[in-house]
Design an enzyme around this catalytic site. Structure first.
Site, short mmCIF file in Angstrom:
data_model
loop_
_atom_site.label_atom_id
_atom_site.label_comp_id
_atom_site.label_asym_id
_atom_site.label_seq_id
_atom_site.Cartn_x
_atom_site.Cartn_y
_atom_site.Cartn_z
N SER A 110 9.26 22.67 7.66
CA SER A 110 9.46 23.58 8.79
C SER A 110 9.60 24.99 8.24
O SER A 110 10.08 25.19 7.11
CB SER A 110 10.73 23.18 9.53
N SER A 111 9.24 25.98 9.08
CA SER A 111 9.35 27.38 8.63
C SER A 111 10.81 27.78 8.40
O SER A 111 11.07 28.80 7.78
CB SER A 111 8.70 28.31 9.64
N CYS A 112 11.77 26.97 8.88
CA CYS A 112 13.18 27.35 8.68
C CYS A 112 13.65 27.07 7.25
O CYS A 112 14.80 27.36 6.92
CB CYS A 112 14.08 26.69 9.70
N TYR A 139 19.36 21.44 8.37
CA TYR A 139 17.98 20.95 8.52
C TYR A 139 17.12 21.51 7.39
O TYR A 139 16.32 20.80 6.78
CB TYR A 139 17.46 21.41 9.88
N LYS A 143 14.92 19.58 4.51
CA LYS A 143 13.47 19.74 4.40
C LYS A 143 13.06 20.28 3.03
O LYS A 143 12.01 19.91 2.48
CB LYS A 143 12.96 20.66 5.52
N HIS A 182 13.84 23.16 21.85
CA HIS A 182 13.46 24.48 21.33
C HIS A 182 13.24 25.42 22.51
O HIS A 182 13.25 25.01 23.67
CB HIS A 182 12.19 24.37 20.49
O1 GFB Z 1 13.41 27.50 19.47
P1 GFB Z 1 14.78 27.78 19.01
O2 GFB Z 1 15.85 26.87 19.56
O3 GFB Z 1 14.86 27.69 17.45
O4 GFB Z 1 15.19 29.27 19.45
P2 GFB Z 1 14.74 28.65 16.16
C1 GFB Z 1 14.38 30.37 19.21
C2 GFB Z 1 14.98 31.61 19.81
O5 GFB Z 1 14.93 31.50 21.26
C3 GFB Z 1 16.45 31.87 19.48
C4 GFB Z 1 16.19 31.84 21.81
O6 GFB Z 1 16.65 33.24 19.28
C5 GFB Z 1 17.19 31.40 20.74
O7 GFB Z 1 18.45 32.02 20.93
N1 GFB Z 1 16.37 31.20 23.12
C6 GFB Z 1 16.44 31.86 24.30
C7 GFB Z 1 16.51 29.90 23.36
N2 GFB Z 1 16.67 31.02 25.31
C8 GFB Z 1 16.70 29.78 24.76
C9 GFB Z 1 16.89 28.48 25.29
O8 GFB Z 1 17.10 28.28 26.50
N3 GFB Z 1 16.85 27.43 24.43
C10 GFB Z 1 16.63 27.60 23.09
N4 GFB Z 1 16.58 26.53 22.28
N5 GFB Z 1 16.48 28.84 22.54
C11 GFB Z 1 14.71 26.34 15.05
C12 GFB Z 1 15.57 25.61 14.07
O9 GFB Z 1 15.14 27.64 15.04
O10 GFB Z 1 13.35 26.37 14.69
C13 GFB Z 1 15.01 24.28 13.79
O11 GFB Z 1 16.89 25.55 14.57
C14 GFB Z 1 13.52 24.31 13.52
O12 GFB Z 1 15.68 23.76 12.69
C15 GFB Z 1 12.76 25.14 14.53
O13 GFB Z 1 13.25 24.82 12.25
C16 GFB Z 1 11.31 25.29 14.21
O14 GFB Z 1 13.35 29.14 15.98
O15 GFB Z 1 15.79 29.71 16.18
#
Ligand code: GFB
Length: 319
Positions: A110-112, A139, A143, A182
């Protein structure tokens, strides 16, 4: 071509997930036999289950698309499972592959895995060059261990095991549960439900300013099959679309597609995570692969899927 998939038995671990399902679908064009097994039969976290299954199925190729995954909140609130489950899944499968002389293995990261403040667009060389983003370090550590394990078997035993690092993925079959999903499926669901309820606002986590790169799961699956055939090397390969967008811009795009024209409210009590996560996918592009699905098209297709598949009870109180 470095590897011919024709006539090969390919185990897609994690076929029930969004990416694994897309890989199974994509492999139907490759004249290979796809093998899958349900989690009720094989618990990938249990070494004995995995050893017995791989010995019995004897795949020539394994794609590790199985993982405990989730959005920023799930990562932050379940550090134990994000670290333990992922370590066990990858260690069990990679060791069993080696034990059974599996010819080719593709591990999905994953890119993280990259540092929180990595240079943008992020090159593969940025791995382990700085501190991780705290919301998903559990995570990420798991990875990174998977990437290193695949590398170690290649270095010590000459195994043809490679790793791909996809950017943020989305598509039909994604997880739309607001607590664990996500951002993209969360926004689709929020906008859709707000439209049905006639709400005037929707709430978006964080400041809206983080930038993310999105790739459709079908494009990702296409890139993974391409890498299986065309790539053999110790270094992991980034898989991205090459374009990023702020969360606020993404929210506007989703609202347009869903047809919700209310106000977007930011909720700064929720975390932003990494400020920017755009990968440099030049190594993959140089090999000749290209993404095909533009973001608006992919969101529309995902929204259509969601409307068809969303459980009825989710709308029970909306009418
Ligand atoms: O997709 P996301 O949960 O993961 O959140 P990451 C991306 C951005 O969207 C963050 C914002 O800045 C969140 O605060 N966001 C806004 C929201 N509204 C929402 C919402 O309703 N739900 C969610 N989930 N986010 C993940 C990693 O990071 O990326 C995983 O935690 C994995 O481990 C994945 O690597 C690809 O991009 O921040």
């Amino acid at each position: 071509m470095t590897y011919d998939l024709r006539g090969k038995r390919v185990w897609v671990a994690g076929h029930g997930g969004m990416v694994g399902g897309a890989v199974v679908k994509r492999l139907t064009c490759e004249q290979c036999d796809v093998v899958t097994v349900g989690r009720d039969v094989v618990d990938l976290r249990r070494q004995s289950d995995v050893e017995a299954f791989v010995a019995d199925a004897s795949p020539h190729v394994i794609v590790i698309a199985a993982a405990k995954v989730g959005g920023i909140l799930a990562n932050e609130t379940q550090p134990a499972e994000f670290l333990y489950d992922n370590l066990m899944i990858e260690a069990n499968i990679i060791a069993a592959a080696h034990e059974n002389e599996t010819e080719k293995l593709l591990f999905l990261g994953s890119s993280c895995i990259y540092p929180k403040l990595a240079p943008q667009p992020i090159p593969e060389e940025a791995l382990l060059a700085g501190p991780l983003e705290p919301t998903n370090e559990w995570y990420a550590v798991a990875k990174i261990a998977g990437v290193k394990l695949a590398q170690a078997y290649r270095r010590q035993y000459g195994r043809d095991y490679v790793s791909a690092m996809p950017t943020n993925l989305y598509g039909p079959g994604d997880n739309f549960d607001l607590a664990s999903s996500h951002v993209l499926p969360a926004l689709i669901r929020k906008a859709h439900e707000a439209k049905l309820r006639g709400d005037k606002t929707i709430s978006v986590w964080g400041t809206g300013s983080p930038r993310r790169e999105f790739l459709h799961a079908d494009d990702c699956a296409d890139a993974l099959v391409f890498l299986l055939k065309e790539y053999s090397g110790e270094n992991h390969i980034n898989v991205g679309s090459g374009e990023d967008i702020t969360i606020l811009e993404l929210t506007r795009l989703v609202c347009d597609i869903v047809g919700f024209d209310g106000e977007i409210l930011l909720d700064p009590t929720k975390p932003d995570g990494t400020p920017r996560k755009l990968m440099n996918s030049n190594k993959l592009l140089d090999l000749g692969w290209r993404p095909r699905i533009p973001l608006p098209t992919g969101i529309q297709q995902t929204y259509d899927w969601y409307v068809r598949h969303a459980p009825r009870e989710a709308f029970a109180d909306i009418g």
